[in-house]
Design an enzyme around this catalytic site. Sequence first.
Site, PDB file in Angstrom:
ATOM      1  N   SER A 123      40.838 -54.140  23.885  1.00  0.00           N
ATOM      2  CA  SER A 123      41.885 -53.346  23.325  1.00  0.00           C
ATOM      3  C   SER A 123      41.410 -52.645  21.923  1.00  0.00           C
ATOM      4  O   SER A 123      39.967 -52.334  21.790  1.00  0.00           O
ATOM      5  CB  SER A 123      42.970 -53.998  23.268  1.00  0.00           C
ATOM      6  N   ASP A 172      34.678 -56.632  15.834  1.00  0.00           N
ATOM      7  CA  ASP A 172      33.386 -56.090  16.503  1.00  0.00           C
ATOM      8  C   ASP A 172      34.078 -54.666  17.186  1.00  0.00           C
ATOM      9  O   ASP A 172      34.812 -54.924  18.011  1.00  0.00           O
ATOM     10  CB  ASP A 172      32.630 -57.033  17.436  1.00  0.00           C
ATOM     11  N   HIS A 179      40.067 -60.401  12.511  1.00  0.00           N
ATOM     12  CA  HIS A 179      39.822 -61.183  11.356  1.00  0.00           C
ATOM     13  C   HIS A 179      40.634 -60.191  10.342  1.00  0.00           C
ATOM     14  O   HIS A 179      41.121 -58.941  10.564  1.00  0.00           O
ATOM     15  CB  HIS A 179      38.509 -61.310  10.834  1.00  0.00           C
TER      16      HIS A 179
END
Length: 300
Positions: free
Chosen positions: A264, A101, A158
């Site tokens: 980050s 995201d 992911h």
Amino acid sequence: MSELRPYPAPTYRQRLKTAFHYLLPQLAITRTAGWLAERRWGVLTHAVIKTFVACYQINMAEAQKSRAADYASFNEFFIRPLKDGARPINAEPQTLVLPADGRVSEAGVIEAGRLIQAKGHDFTALELLAGDEALAAEFSDGLFLTTYLSPRDYHRVHMPCAAALRRMVYVPGELYSVNPFLAQHIPNLFARNERLICVFDTEFGTMVQILVGATVTASISTVWAGIINPPRSKSVLQWLYPAEGEGAVRLAKGQEMGAFRLGSTVINLFPQNSIRLNGSLAAGAPVRMGEALGVRADAG
């Protein structure tokens, strides 16, 4: 796709703000943040989490544990897993999916070995990959995607596609914040910061996924090795993984591969003629893990 564009000279206020970040005791702040984020202070910890949720308007309804009181520490809250189905994984066989995201920092072609950092700034794949000439050459005229994770975002990372881990490289470095403002004003930011380089074999060739550290990013972890930092080595560290047998690491498309304890950036590199990026991935575009990153170049 992005291209390097002229950028106005920074104002006095912008230069002052940038200089302030150069002077910050990055490591001390990061160590302190990491220590505080691990404290289990009951009601106080829960109050901090509630304040953070309100300040950043975080959607706790999608988390497996939706109440602040469900988390023993701030770090436990920060890397909270989501409910099953909260991030559907695009199931098209030829489609790669977004790893995290956040928002697109930049995306495009690695022209003459250089990646766009922000308007007016670029850096080399060779610098980003800690001077590994052979690895950098694999991405000559390839594609890249840089995803910025803000404090409000889901902070597990992911896999864009099914892959086998080949190498993991820890690169020590600075701990500058990676927010959009500093990306525009600190040269070579991502190639200067601490980072974890993960090199994968995929069905379309080599793919690299890089987790970039930053101020108050107290640690980076992977699902196969656990917490990588701290401790923080002063030299480059490398781990090699077999393709088969004991010690092999194979991950499925959409599977979790790592996490940031505080926010980050993730950078993905792809070889030339391996994939076509989703045309919506322009700088500043919001992205969600599991949605389409692009398709294989040979897809119809």
